[in-house]
Write an enzyme that holds these catalytic residues in place. Structure first.
Site, mmCIF file in Angstrom:
data_model
loop_
_atom_site.group_PDB
_atom_site.id
_atom_site.type_symbol
_atom_site.label_atom_id
_atom_site.label_comp_id
_atom_site.label_asym_id
_atom_site.label_seq_id
_atom_site.Cartn_x
_atom_site.Cartn_y
_atom_site.Cartn_z
ATOM 1 N N SER A 1 -89.744 46.810 -20.990
ATOM 2 C CA SER A 1 -87.784 47.082 -21.815
ATOM 3 C C SER A 1 -87.673 48.003 -21.641
ATOM 4 O O SER A 1 -88.361 49.446 -22.185
ATOM 5 C CB SER A 1 -87.822 46.337 -22.894
ATOM 6 O OG SER A 1 -86.539 46.180 -23.991
ATOM 7 N N HIS B 1 -93.525 17.141 -20.120
ATOM 8 C CA HIS B 1 -91.972 17.171 -20.980
ATOM 9 C C HIS B 1 -92.153 18.091 -21.265
ATOM 10 O O HIS B 1 -91.605 18.720 -22.760
ATOM 11 C CB HIS B 1 -91.797 16.236 -21.625
ATOM 12 C CG HIS B 1 -91.532 14.523 -20.633
ATOM 13 N ND1 HIS B 1 -90.188 13.496 -20.577
ATOM 14 C CD2 HIS B 1 -92.705 14.120 -20.472
ATOM 15 C CE1 HIS B 1 -90.710 13.227 -20.011
ATOM 16 N NE2 HIS B 1 -91.781 12.722 -20.177
ATOM 17 N N GLU C 1 -91.380 36.499 -11.896
ATOM 18 C CA GLU C 1 -89.848 36.673 -11.558
ATOM 19 C C GLU C 1 -89.448 37.234 -10.456
ATOM 20 O O GLU C 1 -88.442 36.233 -9.994
ATOM 21 C CB GLU C 1 -89.122 37.834 -12.776
ATOM 22 C CG GLU C 1 -89.876 37.289 -14.499
ATOM 23 C CD GLU C 1 -89.275 38.238 -15.333
ATOM 24 O OE1 GLU C 1 -89.260 37.635 -16.479
ATOM 25 O OE2 GLU C 1 -89.007 39.059 -14.788
#
Length: 463
Positions: free
Chosen positions: A314, A184, A327
Site C-alpha cells: 500500500s 459455500h 492477483e
C-alpha cells in the site's frame, strides 16, 4: 533531428516511398500506411514460424527442381535469421489488417528476399522465389498451427508440469496439517491441507492432458493447399515433403492436413486449443483465489497461510502486504478467457474457402499460451513453494468447529447431532462437553469419533 531517408519501390499498384534502411519493400509499406490501427504486432512465435515455413518451402522447391539451388540456399539462410529473431524490427505490421494475413506473408517474403539477394549478390523475387508453391492463404494458417504447437510443447506444458510438481511436493510438507473444510464459504468437515493442494495438482494434471490432446490436430498443416485448397501452382509432392522437412527442422511431428479445404476455411484446431487454454485458466483462477482467501488477514481474515512478502502492498497503509502473485495470475486468467471469446468469433469467420480473421486468431492464441506458461511458473515459484502455514491458528479453529458433529450422525442420528451443534455454538461450549450431557457416549468414544485427523480419512466411524 535529421529527416527520415526513403527509397522508391514499385509494385503492381505503382511507386511508393519506403524507409531507406527497411528490409521490406512496397507491399509491406502499403500495409503500414493502410493499417495504423493499434500497437499490436505479430508475436515472436509467429515470426519464428514464418521463417521456418519459408526456409522449409525453399528447400523442398529446390529438391523438386523448381528453384535454383544457390538461390534456395540463400533463401534458407535468410529465413533462418528471421526464425531466430534477428530481423523482428522489420516486421512492423498491425495485427488488424487483411484477414488472410497477406500483408504479413508478403512482409516475410520481402524481408527474406532482400536478405537472400544480399547474400547471393543477385535478384531474389519475393513472390516468384520466396513465395514459390505457397499462398498467404496456406502460409498463415500453417504459421498459426506451427507457432501454437511449438509454444505448447516448448513453454506451456513444461511450465504446467513445473507447477504440478511444485504442488505435489508442497502437499507432502503439509500433510500433517488438518484444516477446516469449507463449502459455500462456510465451515464444513475437516480436510488435510495436502488434500486441498492435491485437488489443485489434479486440476493441473488434467489441464496438461487436455492441452496435449489437441496436438495431433495442431500438427496438421495446410501448407500445400495454396489459394483455395486445390494446391494450384504447387508440385503434387510439395505438401508431404514440406511437412517432413519442417518436422526435421523443428523436432515436432507435423503432417499434411488430411483435408486442405478445412485447413484454409476453418480454424477449428485453434479454437479447440483455445478452449483447453481457457479450462487451464479456470483452474489457475480457482487455485489463485483459494490462495488469496487462505492468506487473507492477518487479523480479520482466514489467516491459514502466509504467502511470501514480495513488495509493500500500500502507498498509504504501512506494513500492508498483498497477495500480488495470485492477483496477477487471476488477471492473466481473465485475459485468456477474453482471448478465447475472440478466437471463437474468429474461428467462425470462415467464408467459403478462407477464414478472414487469421491474424487476430494467431495473436490471441500465442498470447494465451505464453501468458499461461509465465503465470504458471510465477505461481509455482513465488506463491506455492514459499507459503508458510499458521498451524496453531488452524488447529484451534478445527477443534472448535461445530460441524464436526457430522461424524456422530451414524451413532446418534442427524436430529440429535443438530441439537448438539446448535447448543454448543450458542453456549460457546465444545461439542464433546455438550455430547457428554445429551448422549450415552463416553469421553473416550467422543475423542475418537471427533478426532479431526481421522475424519479426513473418510468412512463411517463406530462408537
Amino acid at each position: 533531428m535529421s529527416e527520415q531517408a526513403y527509397r522508391t519501390e514499385r509494385d503492381s499498384l505503382g511507386d511508393i516511398q519506403v524507409p531507406a534502411d527497411a528490409l521490406y519493400s512496397a507491399q509491406t509499406q502499403r500495409a503500414v500506411d493502410n493499417f495504423p490501427i493499434s500497437d499490436l504486432r505479430f508475436p515472436r512465435a509467429m515470426i519464428r514460424a514464418l521463417g521456418m515455413i519459408k526456409g522449409a518451402a525453399a528447400a523442398v522447391n529446390a529438391e523438386l527442381g523448381l528453384l535454383d539451388a544457390k538461390k534456395a540456399e540463400a533463401i534458407e539462410q535468410a529465413a533462418a535469421e528471421v526464425a531466430e529473431g534477428k530481423h523482428d524490427l522489420h516486421f512492423p505490421l498491425d495485427i488488424f489488417q487483411t484477414g488472410s494475413g497477406t500483408s504479413t506473408n508478403m512482409n516475410a517474403n520481402e524481408v527474406i528476399a532482400t536478405l537472400a539477394a544480399q547474400r547471393l549478390g543477385g535478384k531474389v523475387h519475393p513472390n516468384d522465389d520466396v513465395n514459390m508453391s505457397q499462398s498467404s492463404n496456406d502460409v498463415i494458417p500453417t504459421a498459426i498451427h506451427v507457432s501454437a504447437y511449438l509454444l505448447v510443447t516448448g513453454e506451456l506444458v513444461p511450465a504446467l508440469q513445473h507447477l504440478h510438481e511444485t504442488l505435489v511436493e508442497k502437499a507432502k510438507t503439509v500433510d500433517h496439517v488438518v484444516t477446516t473444510g469449507r463449502t459455500h464459504l462456510m465451515d464444513a468437515m475437516p480436510v488435510r491441507l495436502s488434500q486441498e493442494l492435491g485437488g489443485w495438482a489434479s486440476q493441473i494434471a488434467h489441464g496438461i492432458q487436455r492441452v496435449e490432446a489437441t496436438l495431433p490436430r495442431l500438427a496438421e498443416l495446410a501448407q500445400g493447399a495454396t489459394a483455395v485448397g486445390t494446391g494450384i501452382n504447387a508440385h503434387p509432392e510439395f505438401a508431404e515433403r514440406f511437412a517432413k522437412k519442417l518436422s526435421a527442422m523443428s523436432g515436432a511431428s507435423f503432417v499434411k492436413a488430411p483435408n486442405f479445404f478445412e485447413g484454409l476455411s476453418a480454424q477449428d484446431a485453434a479454437v479447440e486449443l483455445s478452449g483447453q487454454l481457457k479450462t487451464v485458466a479456470v483452474s489457475l483462477m480457482k487455485i489463485a483465489n483459494d490462495l488469496r482467501w487462505m492468506n487473507s488477514g492477518p487479523i480479520a481474515g482466514f489467516g491459514e497461510i502466509v504467502l511470501p512478502a514480495l513488495q509493500p502492498g500500500s502507498s498509504i497503509m504501512p506494513g500492508k502486504i498483498n497477495p500480488v502473485i495470485p492477483e496477477a495470475v487471476t488477471m492473466v486468467c481473465a485475459q485468456v478467457m477474453g482471448n478465447d471469446v475472440t478466437i471463437s468469433i474468429g474461428g467462425q469467420s470462415g467464408s467459403f474457402q478462407l477464414n478472414v480473421m487469421l491474424p487476430v486468431i494467431g495473436y490471441n492464441l500465442s498470447q494465451s499460451i505464453t501468458l499461461l506458461a509465465a503465470a504458471s511458473r510465477v505461481l509455482a515459484d513465488k506463491a506455492v513453494a514459499g507459503f508458510t502455514v499458521n498451524e496453531a491458528h488452524i488447529s484451534g479453529l478445527v477443534g472448535r468447529n461445530p460441524i464436526l458433529v457430522t461424524a456422530l450422525n451414524p451413532v446418534i442420528g442427524y436430529e440429535m447431532g443438530a441439537k448438539i451443534a446448535k447448543k454448543a455454538y450458542a453456549e460457546g461450549r465444545s461439542l464433546k462437553e455438550v455430547a457428554l450431557e445429551l448422549t450415552d457416549l463416553t469421553a473416550e468414544e467422543l475423542d475418537r469419533l471427533l478426532d479431526p485427523r481421522q475424519l479426513t480419512e473418510g468412512g463411517i466411524q463406530e462408537a
